[in-house]
Design a protein around this motif. Structure first.
Motif, mmCIF file in Angstrom:
data_model
loop_
_atom_site.group_PDB
_atom_site.id
_atom_site.type_symbol
_atom_site.label_atom_id
_atom_site.label_comp_id
_atom_site.label_asym_id
_atom_site.label_seq_id
_atom_site.Cartn_x
_atom_site.Cartn_y
_atom_site.Cartn_z
ATOM 1 N N ARG A 1 16.546 -4.572 0.935
ATOM 2 C CA ARG A 1 16.997 -3.843 2.133
ATOM 3 C C ARG A 1 16.233 -2.546 2.377
ATOM 4 N NH1 ARG A 1 22.048 -3.091 0.567
ATOM 5 N NH2 ARG A 1 21.753 -0.932 -0.087
ATOM 6 N N GLU A 2 15.893 -1.815 1.331
ATOM 7 C CA GLU A 2 15.365 -0.455 1.488
ATOM 8 C C GLU A 2 13.838 -0.435 1.370
ATOM 9 O OE1 GLU A 2 17.580 2.247 -0.999
ATOM 10 O OE2 GLU A 2 19.503 1.626 -0.139
ATOM 11 N N ASP A 3 13.201 -0.934 2.411
ATOM 12 C CA ASP A 3 11.742 -1.026 2.416
ATOM 13 C C ASP A 3 11.072 0.344 2.346
ATOM 14 O OD1 ASP A 3 11.409 -3.811 2.482
ATOM 15 O OD2 ASP A 3 11.749 -3.881 4.647
ATOM 16 N N TRP A 4 11.782 1.399 2.773
ATOM 17 C CA TRP A 4 11.183 2.733 2.769
ATOM 18 C C TRP A 4 10.743 3.143 1.368
ATOM 19 C CZ3 TRP A 4 12.943 6.635 -0.280
ATOM 20 C CH2 TRP A 4 14.252 6.531 -0.794
ATOM 21 N N ARG A 5 11.376 2.610 0.339
ATOM 22 C CA ARG A 5 11.015 2.982 -1.023
ATOM 23 C C ARG A 5 9.604 2.510 -1.360
ATOM 24 N NH1 ARG A 5 15.454 4.800 -3.947
ATOM 25 N NH2 ARG A 5 17.445 4.508 -2.863
ATOM 26 N N ARG A 6 9.269 1.278 -0.958
ATOM 27 C CA ARG A 6 7.921 0.776 -1.189
ATOM 28 C C ARG A 6 6.895 1.574 -0.396
ATOM 29 N NH1 ARG A 6 10.978 -3.305 -1.987
ATOM 30 N NH2 ARG A 6 11.508 -3.633 0.189
ATOM 31 N N THR A 7 7.239 1.877 0.844
ATOM 32 C CA THR A 7 6.327 2.653 1.680
ATOM 33 C C THR A 7 6.062 4.020 1.073
ATOM 34 O OG1 THR A 7 7.180 1.525 3.647
ATOM 35 C CG2 THR A 7 5.961 3.567 4.001
ATOM 36 N N VAL B 1 6.446 5.081 -2.192
ATOM 37 C CA VAL B 1 5.703 5.102 -3.454
ATOM 38 C C VAL B 1 4.232 4.773 -3.212
ATOM 39 C CG1 VAL B 1 6.083 2.682 -4.176
ATOM 40 C CG2 VAL B 1 5.821 4.470 -5.892
ATOM 41 N N ALA B 2 3.954 3.901 -2.268
ATOM 42 C CA ALA B 2 2.558 3.578 -1.952
ATOM 43 C C ALA B 2 1.845 4.790 -1.367
ATOM 44 C CB ALA B 2 2.489 2.397 -0.983
ATOM 45 N N ALA B 3 2.532 5.523 -0.480
ATOM 46 C CA ALA B 3 1.927 6.720 0.114
ATOM 47 C C ALA B 3 1.718 7.803 -0.937
ATOM 48 C CB ALA B 3 2.822 7.239 1.244
ATOM 49 N N ASN B 4 2.704 8.012 -1.803
ATOM 50 C CA ASN B 4 2.554 9.000 -2.871
ATOM 51 C C ASN B 4 1.365 8.664 -3.766
ATOM 52 O OD1 ASN B 4 4.794 10.392 -1.990
ATOM 53 N ND2 ASN B 4 6.171 9.626 -3.579
ATOM 54 N N ALA B 5 1.252 7.400 -4.126
ATOM 55 C CA ALA B 5 0.167 6.979 -5.009
ATOM 56 C C ALA B 5 -1.190 7.138 -4.333
ATOM 57 C CB ALA B 5 0.384 5.532 -5.436
ATOM 58 N N ARG B 6 -1.269 6.773 -3.072
ATOM 59 C CA ARG B 6 -2.529 6.883 -2.339
ATOM 60 C C ARG B 6 -2.986 8.343 -2.277
ATOM 61 N NH1 ARG B 6 -0.993 3.831 1.311
ATOM 62 N NH2 ARG B 6 -0.104 5.383 2.718
ATOM 63 N N TYR B 7 -2.064 9.239 -2.028
ATOM 64 C CA TYR B 7 -2.402 10.659 -1.948
ATOM 65 C C TYR B 7 -2.892 11.191 -3.295
ATOM 66 C CZ TYR B 7 -1.843 15.700 -1.693
ATOM 67 O OH TYR B 7 -2.068 17.044 -1.773
ATOM 68 N N VAL B 8 -2.151 10.924 -4.359
ATOM 69 C CA VAL B 8 -2.523 11.455 -5.674
ATOM 70 C C VAL B 8 -3.842 10.856 -6.146
ATOM 71 C CG1 VAL B 8 -1.858 11.593 -8.095
ATOM 72 C CG2 VAL B 8 -0.159 11.998 -6.311
ATOM 73 N N ARG B 9 -4.038 9.573 -5.946
ATOM 74 C CA ARG B 9 -5.309 8.966 -6.356
ATOM 75 C C ARG B 9 -6.487 9.632 -5.650
ATOM 76 N NH1 ARG B 9 -2.734 3.979 -5.273
ATOM 77 N NH2 ARG B 9 -4.179 3.703 -3.517
ATOM 78 N N GLY B 10 -6.330 9.849 -4.353
ATOM 79 C CA GLY B 10 -7.416 10.475 -3.602
ATOM 80 C C GLY B 10 -7.729 11.871 -4.099
ATOM 81 N N ARG B 11 -6.690 12.655 -4.348
ATOM 82 C CA ARG B 11 -6.905 14.034 -4.799
ATOM 83 C C ARG B 11 -7.506 14.097 -6.200
ATOM 84 N NH1 ARG B 11 -4.235 18.255 -2.572
ATOM 85 N NH2 ARG B 11 -5.706 19.431 -3.882
ATOM 86 N N LEU B 12 -7.016 13.265 -7.104
ATOM 87 C CA LEU B 12 -7.548 13.297 -8.468
ATOM 88 C C LEU B 12 -8.989 12.797 -8.515
ATOM 89 C CD1 LEU B 12 -4.535 12.166 -10.691
ATOM 90 C CD2 LEU B 12 -5.242 14.466 -10.017
ATOM 91 N N ALA B 13 -9.310 11.812 -7.697
ATOM 92 C CA ALA B 13 -10.698 11.348 -7.634
ATOM 93 C C ALA B 13 -11.614 12.467 -7.147
ATOM 94 C CB ALA B 13 -10.808 10.123 -6.720
ATOM 95 N N GLU B 14 -11.156 13.253 -6.182
ATOM 96 C CA GLU B 14 -11.936 14.396 -5.701
ATOM 97 C C GLU B 14 -12.165 15.427 -6.800
ATOM 98 O OE1 GLU B 14 -9.651 15.888 -2.492
ATOM 99 O OE2 GLU B 14 -10.477 14.508 -1.009
#
Length: 433
Positions: free
Chosen positions: A297-303, A305-318
């Motif tokens: 039911r709560e699709d927002w949780r997947r959205t 965690v995916a957004a959080n992960a995408r942001y952190v990966r990008g910043r740490l790679a930089e």
């Protein structure tokens, strides 16, 4: 019997053990505790205080304290207690909650049937044990979960490893040794890398191999309503078996196998973990049923965690960190040798960041790391705090000299970059209550 050393007597009761076993225990304390960890323990650093940021939990969707799930478990405990304590092989009847939940999971995952097991480890070892034998070549990604390797060993089968995510190497191995079983994780728990499942499924179909995919770290977080990466990629009909630990995104204590209805019956009467372990307790079944409701039911949780992960990966790679191909909510900071990972652990924990230390046998020798597991509840301030700490400690932990950093630079073919050159925007996803 030879009496052990005073040091050993002071710390445990190993003096009563035969010399061969006492020597093995002593070797651990000498080679790992004393020599590698300088008398400490690589996985036991500081005790987190109230302000610490915990990034060690597999509760990716942040549902471990969801009131709907807790209420279902509490009601079950009060009404049924611990139920009938017996092996799951005895379960039958249309009104059996665990069998009904197996049907629900099968429908959810798009399978004909499923089997609930006591854990992801029991699911994997039991499955491999029931499909492989000494005559079966089993092709296993070198980074596949240890429970899959243990399943191969317990089946008496031959483990033939192939390079991580290397489909060409897999096919070369199959061409040499013949049709068999191919085992991969969809998301690898050590570094968050993703298997090239479509290409692997193609190779398996061409060479008449059975394909097993462990979805422990993608069931719940990927796919339609969390049905997993196999479902997301439209590969349900090309993957023979999917397994998962329900102690990750489902925040419970069980394992699942998707299979055919015919195989479901066979497994329950063939796999040793299914025969010789007790069934799930009633409150565990009730909790998982409620969890499935929440996750669907709560699709927002997947959205989120995916957004959080995408942001952190990008910043740490930089910032120059080698993320080892992570494409998910799992991020590995690979310091390499164990003493250097202790330095990294201490630097993070001194600033209130607590991840999970992985070392041999969970990793290759001298490739130990601190794993950061992101979740749906992390707010923008917490994400920024993590990134700021990782930026602050780079020189302190000698990140520039880590083997993984040098490997990253060689692979990229470019000079070392010490300062970020771009800004990755924060995830713009609202957090639901």
């Amino acid at each position: 019997m030879k009496v052990g050393s005073n040091w050993r007597n002071a710390h445990n009761n190993d003096a009563a053990l035969p010399a061969f076993l006492a020597a093995r225990v002593d070797r651990y304390y000498t080679e790992r505790v004393q020599e590698s960890w300088a008398g400490g323990h690589i996985m036991k650093g500081r005790v987190a205080d109230a302000d610490a940021l915990h990034l060690s939990s597999n509760d990716y969707l942040s549902i471990a304290r969801h009131p709907e799930i807790l209420d279902a478990m509490c009601m079950s405990i009060r009404s049924e207690g611990n139920g009938l304590l017996m092996s799951g092989v005895f379960l039958h009847g249309d009104d059996c909650p665990q069998l009904a939940l197996e049907d629900r999971f099968a429908s959810y995952m798009g399978a004909e049937a499923s089997v609930l097991c006591q854990s992801g480890f029991a699911a994997n070892t039991g499955l491999i044990q029931s499909i492989a034998n000494a005559q079966t070549p089993v092709y296993v990604d070198m980074m596949a979960h240890m429970s899959l390797w243990e399943g191969i060993r317990s089946a008496g089968a031959r483990a033939i490893s192939f390079f991580h995510n290397d489909v060409d190497h897999l096919e070369q191995r199959i061409q040499r040794y013949g049709a068999g079983i191919v085992i991969v994780d969809s998301v690898y728990s050590t570094n968050g890398s993703v298997a090239p499942l479509a290409a692997i499924a193609e190779v398996c179909a061409e060479h008449d191999c059975v394909l097993v995919v462990d979805e422990s770290h993608s069931l719940g977080t990927h796919g339609p309503h969390g049905a997993g990466m196999v479902a997301e990629l439209g590969l349900i009909d090309r993957v023979h078996f999917r397994t998962a630990s329900l102690a990750k995104a489902f925040a419970g204590r069980a394992g699942i196998i998707s299979c055919s209805r015919r195989f479901q019956e066979y497994f329950k009467c063939e796999a040793l973990p299914a025969i010789f372990s007790s069934t799930l307790l009633p409150h565990e079944t009730a909790g998982l049923a409620a969890t499935l409701d929440v996750i669907e039911r709560e699709d927002w949780r997947r959205t989120r965690v995916a957004a959080n992960a995408r942001y952190v990966r990008g910043r740490l790679a930089e910032l120059g960190y080698n993320l080892n191909g992570s494409e998910t909510q799992i991020i590995a900071l690979e310091a390499g040798p164990e003493p250097q990972t202790i330095v990294l652990r201490d630097a993070l924990e001194a600033r209130g960041i607590f991840g999970s230390v992985f070392c041999a046998p969970a990793t290759a020798q001298n490739r130990s790391l601190v794993r950061i597991s992101l979740n749906a509840a992390l707010c923008e301030e917490e994400l920024e705090r993590l990134v700021d700490v990782c930026a602050e400690i780079r020189d302190e932990v000698q990140m520039w000299n880590w083997p993984s950093t040098r490997r990253n630079e060689r692979n990229a073919g470019r000079a070392r970059v010490r300062l970020p050159q771009a800004v990755v925007s924060m995830p713009a996803v609202a957090v639901a209550a």
